[in-house]
Design a protein around this motif. Structure first.
Motif, short mmCIF file in Angstrom:
data_model
loop_
_atom_site.label_atom_id
_atom_site.label_comp_id
_atom_site.label_asym_id
_atom_site.label_seq_id
_atom_site.Cartn_x
_atom_site.Cartn_y
_atom_site.Cartn_z
N THR A 180 0.83 -1.21 0.00
CA THR A 180 0.00 0.00 0.00
C THR A 180 0.86 1.25 0.00
O THR A 180 0.61 2.20 -0.75
CB THR A 180 -0.94 -0.01 1.22
N VAL B 167 2.30 2.42 -3.39
CA VAL B 167 1.44 2.99 -4.43
C VAL B 167 0.78 4.30 -4.02
O VAL B 167 -0.01 4.86 -4.76
CB VAL B 167 0.35 1.99 -4.88
N LEU B 168 1.13 4.80 -2.83
CA LEU B 168 0.64 6.12 -2.44
C LEU B 168 1.31 7.18 -3.31
O LEU B 168 2.47 7.03 -3.69
CB LEU B 168 0.95 6.40 -0.97
N SER C 122 -4.76 11.65 -1.53
CA SER C 122 -5.07 10.25 -1.77
C SER C 122 -6.17 9.80 -0.82
O SER C 122 -6.54 10.52 0.10
CB SER C 122 -3.83 9.37 -1.60
N VAL D 174 -7.39 6.31 1.43
CA VAL D 174 -7.07 4.96 1.89
C VAL D 174 -8.24 4.42 2.70
O VAL D 174 -8.89 5.16 3.44
CB VAL D 174 -5.78 4.92 2.74
N ALA E 236 -4.77 -0.21 0.35
CA ALA E 236 -4.90 0.30 -1.01
C ALA E 236 -6.27 0.01 -1.59
O ALA E 236 -6.81 0.80 -2.35
CB ALA E 236 -3.82 -0.32 -1.90
N ASP E 237 -6.82 -1.13 -1.24
CA ASP E 237 -8.13 -1.48 -1.79
C ASP E 237 -8.88 -2.39 -0.82
O ASP E 237 -8.35 -2.81 0.21
CB ASP E 237 -7.99 -2.14 -3.17
N GLY F 30 -4.75 -4.18 -6.01
CA GLY F 30 -3.86 -3.49 -5.08
C GLY F 30 -3.50 -2.08 -5.53
O GLY F 30 -2.36 -1.66 -5.43
N ILE F 31 -4.47 -1.34 -6.03
CA ILE F 31 -4.24 0.02 -6.49
C ILE F 31 -4.98 0.98 -5.58
O ILE F 31 -6.14 0.76 -5.25
CB ILE F 31 -4.71 0.21 -7.95
N VAL F 32 -4.32 2.01 -5.16
CA VAL F 32 -4.96 2.99 -4.29
C VAL F 32 -6.15 3.61 -4.99
O VAL F 32 -6.07 3.97 -6.17
CB VAL F 32 -3.95 4.10 -3.89
#
Length: 205
Positions: A34, A37-38, A45, A47, A64-65, A140-142
């Motif tokens: 996590t 990818v911030l 962002s 979370v 992240a997701d 696993g993408i923010v």
């Protein structure tokens, strides 16, 4: 309970970061996946958060997701797997990898994670075998947040996002109010409180 934070990414460390929401910095523990990818501080962002309340601490864990969050919840149901170890597992293995490891009963794959011994790996495999297939295995993408606008508009949009309003619905309203206040010549187009109040009034309709 805090379930989500939207704000400016502050400092990022090895196992945690700070999310600044309207001047309040929240310390959020997270997996290296996590954290990696911030966006670069101080970008905005979002979370997902799992709040853990203990007798001696109030802790926030960020994800992240939804897939990573759900796996964190599931892993911590296993005796011997605390929040710190669950994050270590999710740092070493993506949600998809964890699911595949459990489905294949790959004890060696789990013991490669620091802190997971053979006995604990067996317990994880045994207790989660029937549950693993029901969980998502996201990419696993923010969750994306558009870059903040400059000045009062950006501050207002950030405040509204913190109240749960989507940027797509809030931005046209805020832009319209800023124009209206400017045309009225009331000297309030730069007053953050006024713009937020007027925006909330329109968004509530």
């Amino acid at each position: 309970m805090i379930a989500q934070l939207t704000g400016l990414v502050g400092q990022i460390e090895a196992d945690r970061c700070v999310i600044d929401v309207h001047g309040v910095g929240y310390l959020v523990h997270a997996s290296t996946r996590t954290l990696s990818v911030l966006p670069t501080p101080p970008e905005v962002s979002r979370v997902l958060v799992e709040t853990v309340v203990r007798e001696d601490a109030f802790l926030l864990y960020g994800f992240a997701d939804a897939a990573e969050r759900d796996w964190f919840r599931l892993l911590t149901t296993v005796q011997g797997v605390g929040a710190k170890l669950a994050l270590a597992i999710l740092s070493a293995l993506s949600p998809a990898d964890v699911a595949a490891t459990i489905a294949a009963a790959d004890k060696a794959g789990l013991t490669r994670v620091s802190g997971v011994g053979a006995r604990l790996a067996e317990r994880i495999l045994s207790e989660l075998r029937d549950k693993a297939g029901k969980l998502p295995v996201g990419a696993g993408i923010v969750l994306p947040v558009a870059p903040a606008s400059a000045g009062v508009e950006g501050d207002v949009l950030l405040a509204l996002a913190g109240l749960g309003f989507r940027r797509a619905e809030a931005q046209p309203v805020v832009a319209r109010i800023l124009v209206r206040l400017k045309e009225a010549g009331a000297g309030q187009e730069g007053d953050l409180d006024v713009v937020i109040r007027e925006s909330l009034r329109e968004l509530a309709r």
